[in-house]
Design an enzyme around this catalytic site. Structure first.
Site, PDB file in Angstrom:
ATOM      1  N   PHE A 147       0.570  -1.335   0.384  1.00 25.97           N
ATOM      2  CA  PHE A 147      -0.340   0.311  -0.017  1.00 25.97           C
ATOM      3  C   PHE A 147       0.821   1.681   0.112  1.00 25.97           C
ATOM      4  O   PHE A 147      -0.073   2.482   0.276  1.00 25.97           O
ATOM      5  CB  PHE A 147      -1.201  -0.101   1.334  1.00 25.97           C
ATOM      6  CG  PHE A 147      -1.954  -1.191   2.024  1.00 25.97           C
ATOM      7  CD1 PHE A 147      -2.920  -1.687   0.359  1.00 25.97           C
ATOM      8  CD2 PHE A 147      -0.950  -2.044   2.115  1.00 25.97           C
ATOM      9  CE1 PHE A 147      -3.640  -2.179   0.569  1.00 25.97           C
ATOM     10  CE2 PHE A 147      -2.408  -3.509   2.034  1.00 25.97           C
ATOM     11  CZ  PHE A 147      -3.292  -3.779   1.303  1.00 25.97           C
ATOM     12  N   ARG A 149       2.963   4.893  -0.715  1.00 30.38           N
ATOM     13  CA  ARG A 149       2.619   5.752  -1.879  1.00 30.38           C
ATOM     14  C   ARG A 149       4.090   6.070  -2.106  1.00 30.38           C
ATOM     15  O   ARG A 149       4.853   6.184  -1.634  1.00 30.38           O
ATOM     16  CB  ARG A 149       2.069   6.883  -0.671  1.00 30.38           C
ATOM     17  CG  ARG A 149       1.125   6.824  -0.425  1.00 30.38           C
ATOM     18  CD  ARG A 149       0.406   7.637   0.945  1.00 30.38           C
ATOM     19  NE  ARG A 149       1.342   7.934   2.022  1.00 30.38           N
ATOM     20  CZ  ARG A 149       1.484   8.111   3.071  1.00 30.38           C
ATOM     21  NH1 ARG A 149       0.841   9.606   2.895  1.00 30.38           N
ATOM     22  NH2 ARG A 149       2.512   8.771   3.967  1.00 30.38           N
ATOM     23  N   GLU A 150       4.119   6.588  -3.276  1.00 30.35           N
ATOM     24  CA  GLU A 150       5.029   6.793  -4.270  1.00 30.35           C
ATOM     25  C   GLU A 150       5.610   8.851  -3.189  1.00 30.35           C
ATOM     26  O   GLU A 150       4.830   9.472  -3.010  1.00 30.35           O
ATOM     27  CB  GLU A 150       5.489   7.369  -5.525  1.00 30.35           C
ATOM     28  CG  GLU A 150       5.063   5.984  -6.136  1.00 30.35           C
ATOM     29  CD  GLU A 150       5.328   6.383  -8.044  1.00 30.35           C
ATOM     30  OE1 GLU A 150       5.929   7.409  -8.255  1.00 30.35           O
ATOM     31  OE2 GLU A 150       4.785   4.904  -8.325  1.00 30.35           O
ATOM     32  N   PHE A 256      -6.992  13.563   0.831  1.00 35.97           N
ATOM     33  CA  PHE A 256      -7.730  12.581  -1.024  1.00 35.97           C
ATOM     34  C   PHE A 256      -9.082  13.215  -1.298  1.00 35.97           C
ATOM     35  O   PHE A 256     -10.012  13.249  -1.646  1.00 35.97           O
ATOM     36  CB  PHE A 256      -7.584  11.736  -0.777  1.00 35.97           C
ATOM     37  CG  PHE A 256      -6.517  11.216  -0.749  1.00 35.97           C
ATOM     38  CD1 PHE A 256      -5.545  10.496  -0.180  1.00 35.97           C
ATOM     39  CD2 PHE A 256      -6.270  10.289  -2.294  1.00 35.97           C
ATOM     40  CE1 PHE A 256      -4.537  10.127  -0.168  1.00 35.97           C
ATOM     41  CE2 PHE A 256      -5.251   9.883  -2.670  1.00 35.97           C
ATOM     42  CZ  PHE A 256      -4.152   9.980  -1.798  1.00 35.97           C
ATOM     43  N   GLY A 260      -9.095  19.018  -7.479  1.00 39.90           N
ATOM     44  CA  GLY A 260      -7.960  20.682  -8.845  1.00 39.90           C
ATOM     45  C   GLY A 260      -7.768  19.468  -9.954  1.00 39.90           C
ATOM     46  O   GLY A 260      -9.345  19.087 -10.350  1.00 39.90           O
ATOM     47  N   CYS A 267      -0.598   4.177 -10.491  1.00 39.60           N
ATOM     48  CA  CYS A 267      -1.714   3.010  -9.458  1.00 39.60           C
ATOM     49  C   CYS A 267      -2.775   3.400 -10.263  1.00 39.60           C
ATOM     50  O   CYS A 267      -4.298   2.313 -10.815  1.00 39.60           O
ATOM     51  CB  CYS A 267      -1.457   2.820  -8.431  1.00 39.60           C
ATOM     52  SG  CYS A 267      -0.018   2.228  -8.570  1.00 39.60           S
TER      53      CYS A 267
HETATM   54  C1  UGA Z   1      -1.301   4.849  -4.874  1.00 42.74           C
HETATM   55  C2  UGA Z   1      -2.168   4.720  -2.902  1.00 42.74           C
HETATM   56  O1  UGA Z   1      -2.346   6.116  -2.930  1.00 42.74           O
HETATM   57  C3  UGA Z   1      -1.285   4.210  -2.587  1.00 42.74           C
HETATM   58  O2  UGA Z   1      -1.778   3.338  -1.302  1.00 42.74           O
HETATM   59  C4  UGA Z   1      -0.638   2.503  -3.372  1.00 42.74           C
HETATM   60  O3  UGA Z   1      -0.033   1.939  -2.240  1.00 42.74           O
HETATM   61  C5  UGA Z   1      -0.643   3.099  -4.966  1.00 42.74           C
HETATM   62  O4  UGA Z   1      -1.313   3.954  -5.211  1.00 42.74           O
HETATM   63  C6  UGA Z   1       0.006   1.986  -5.430  1.00 42.74           C
HETATM   64  O5  UGA Z   1      -1.450   1.286  -5.893  1.00 42.74           O
HETATM   65  O6  UGA Z   1       1.537   1.319  -5.413  1.00 42.74           O
HETATM   66  P1  UGA Z   1       0.190   6.789  -5.177  1.00 42.74           P
HETATM   67  O7  UGA Z   1      -0.354   6.609  -6.691  1.00 42.74           O
HETATM   68  O8  UGA Z   1       2.223   7.160  -5.072  1.00 42.74           O
HETATM   69  O9  UGA Z   1      -0.022   6.017  -4.215  1.00 42.74           O
HETATM   70  O10 UGA Z   1      -0.148   8.033  -4.949  1.00 42.74           O
HETATM   71  P2  UGA Z   1      -1.522   8.594  -4.771  1.00 42.74           P
HETATM   72  O11 UGA Z   1      -0.977   9.286  -3.065  1.00 42.74           O
HETATM   73  O12 UGA Z   1      -2.523   7.716  -4.201  1.00 42.74           O
HETATM   74  O13 UGA Z   1      -2.272   9.884  -5.418  1.00 42.74           O
HETATM   75  C7  UGA Z   1      -2.836   9.704  -6.757  1.00 42.74           C
HETATM   76  C8  UGA Z   1      -3.163  10.714  -7.233  1.00 42.74           C
HETATM   77  O14 UGA Z   1      -4.132  11.970  -6.403  1.00 42.74           O
HETATM   78  C9  UGA Z   1      -2.089  11.727  -7.500  1.00 42.74           C
HETATM   79  O15 UGA Z   1      -2.246  12.040  -8.892  1.00 42.74           O
HETATM   80  C10 UGA Z   1      -2.483  13.147  -6.508  1.00 42.74           C
HETATM   81  O16 UGA Z   1      -1.820  14.254  -7.679  1.00 42.74           O
HETATM   82  C11 UGA Z   1      -3.949  12.717  -6.582  1.00 42.74           C
HETATM   83  N1  UGA Z   1      -4.633  13.016  -5.757  1.00 42.74           N
HETATM   84  C12 UGA Z   1      -4.260  13.038  -4.093  1.00 42.74           C
HETATM   85  C13 UGA Z   1      -5.415  14.507  -5.582  1.00 42.74           C
HETATM   86  O17 UGA Z   1      -5.807  15.473  -6.865  1.00 42.74           O
HETATM   87  N2  UGA Z   1      -6.033  14.725  -4.639  1.00 42.74           N
HETATM   88  C14 UGA Z   1      -5.827  14.051  -3.293  1.00 42.74           C
HETATM   89  O18 UGA Z   1      -6.477  14.556  -2.172  1.00 42.74           O
HETATM   90  C15 UGA Z   1      -5.014  13.017  -3.284  1.00 42.74           C
END
Ligand code: UGA
Length: 441
Positions: A147, A149-150, A256, A260, A267
């Protein structure tokens, strides 16, 4: 313990280094020579905070090594599968080529009593199929989704929110009892287990589904607030205040709900698509049909950002200088897979704008995929003489450190499109800027 990690990308390289840092002897195995050479010398082939330190410590201690030779897996007690499962070209389903080939190459090196622990994100049903290949060797397959996050990958791997281990049918297993296998997995994650991190034992299908359900839920949360942004745009409401106000409800939560440009990366987008494809195969398409809408809402935000820029330029984009702040799919990463930021930049370029993109980490990766764009490492040079500034990845450099006064001293026109709702509109307007947010008046 001696562990092997097969696949050394964003997931596997971090997993290997993190496992070495908690005392295991780890060999990372990957087919990519260049990646292995970099990792072997203790340098990370991608940007991930904290990873270079962990790699160099691990390599120096002798507990962490990397190779392209699958035979190096022999003798490990647990073999982690951490290869990618990208979206299939031209379809929504996950491409399992790398998983299948990793297992096929690992089989001759498995011994009775070994554990194979799948970490890759796979369609539900994959583990049961792989178990049929693995268990005749006397090894046991568990599914242990990741799980991380990058950007926070090291922390998330060493100190996860929860650990999930899915096991198969004990009667089909040779060498080890389920209790014994679970105990070995607890020994692997001994530091997290010592902190009472929830450790959930399930069957294969549940473990596989936990992962895709978690990502589907996160994607849904983001698209929900972006749908509210669309309604806010039609009514003059402010989606950021709306998110704050509903986020105080503990049942909802503010995380989350950042409206935007929406989600991208390697992922969330591909996982919700693979989930819909798998549900269709299972005859349950209607159960997750809403995920198509989640995807559509998400992609519409990119259109909206492009429209805002075009309108901000009074419809005349041709040869206007557009300063694009950000290229990575999110801050603290150099990953540009399905990056909303680059998508917006490329579309504006396609409309004839003179697009200049800056990013603290992702320019090299971006240039490889979109050579038609102009890349500039300096923020000031990116802003200089710009007709419009577009914030698309909310790095601290752009969000906190850049003041409207400083930016105003460089640009040709004080017009900003805030694709991540990261700026204070009052402060930017007070400094003479025309401010456009996403779902904000
Ligand atoms: C996501 C999950 O959060 C991890 O738990 C999971 O392990 C991972 O995928 C995976 O499957 O490997 P990640 O892709 O690193 O992690 O990034 P997130 O932090 O989840 O962000 C994803 C996207 O959502 C980004 O483009 C971010 O800018 C966007 N985002 C996030 C929003 O537009 N609004 C928010 O409030 C939060």
């Amino acid at each position: 313990m001696r562990l092997s990690v097969i696949g050394c990308g964003y997931l596997g390289a971090v997993h290997a280094a993190a496992m070495a840092s908690i005392g295991h002897d780890v060999v990372g195995i990957d087919v990519d020579e260049a990646k292995v050479t970099a990792l072997r010398s203790g340098s990370a082939p991608f940007f991930e905070p904290g990873l270079p330190e962990l790699l160099s410590e691990g390599v120096a201690s002798g507990r962490l090594s990397f190779t392209t030779d699958m035979a190096a897996a022999s003798g490990s007690s647990v073999h982690f599968l951490a290869v990618g499962t990208p979206q299939t070209a031209g379809a929504h389903a996950a491409d399992l080529t790398y998983v299948n080939s990793a297992v096929e190459q690992l089989l001759p090196h498995l011994r009775p009593g070994d554990i194979v622990a799948g970490k890759s994100t796979v369609p539900v049903g994959t583990a049961a199929r792989l178990a049929e290949l693995i268990e005749p060797t006397g090894a046991t397959l568990v599914w242990n989704p990741e799980f991380l996050r990058e950007g926070w990958a090291v922390e998330d791997t060493i100190d996860p929110d929860r650990l999930v281990v899915g096991t198969g049918d004990a009667s089909s297993r040779g060498a080890r009892s389920t209790t014994d296998v679970i105990q070995t997995m607890k020994d692997v994650y001994h530091t997290a287990v010592a902190k009472d991190t929830p450790f959930i034992v399930t069957d294969y299908a549940t473990a596989e589904l936990v992962k895709v359900a978690a990502n589907a839920f996160l994607a849904t949360k983001i698209s929900f607030i972006n749908a509210m942004a669309e309604i806010a745009e039609a009514t003059g409401a402010d989606v950021t205040q709306l998110a704050d106000a509903i986020g105080y409800d503990g049942r909802i939560g503010r995380r989350f709900l950042g409206a935007g440009l929406g989600f991208g990366g390697g992922c969330l987008p591909k996982d919700i698509r693979a989930f819909t494809a798998r549900a269709e195969e299972l005859g349950r398409a209607e159960s997750v049909a809403f995920l198509r809408e989640i995807d559509a809402i998400n992609l519409r935000r990119r259109d909206r950002a492009v429209d805002l820029v075009v309108n901000a330029l009074d419809g005349v984009v041709f040869q206007k200088k557009v300063a694009v702040l950000g290229a990575a799919f999110k801050p603290h990463s150099d990953d540009i897979r399905d990056s909303p930021a680059l998508d917006v930049a490329a579309r504006l370029k396609g409309l004839g704008a003179d697009v200049v993109v800056t990013d603290p980490q992702a320019l090299e990766n971006a240039a490889r995929v979109h050579p038609q764009l102009t890349y500039e490492p300096s923020l000031d040079e990116t802003l200089r003489d710009a007709d419009v500034v577009v914030l698309v990845t909310e790095w601290d450099e752009y969000r906190r450190q850049l003041t409207p006064e400083h930016a105003g001293s460089l640009v040709a026109q004080r017009v900003v499109v805030d694709g991540r709702n990261s700026y204070d509109p009052v402060a930017w307007r007070a400094a003479g800027w025309t401010y456009y947010g996403m779902g904000r008046p």
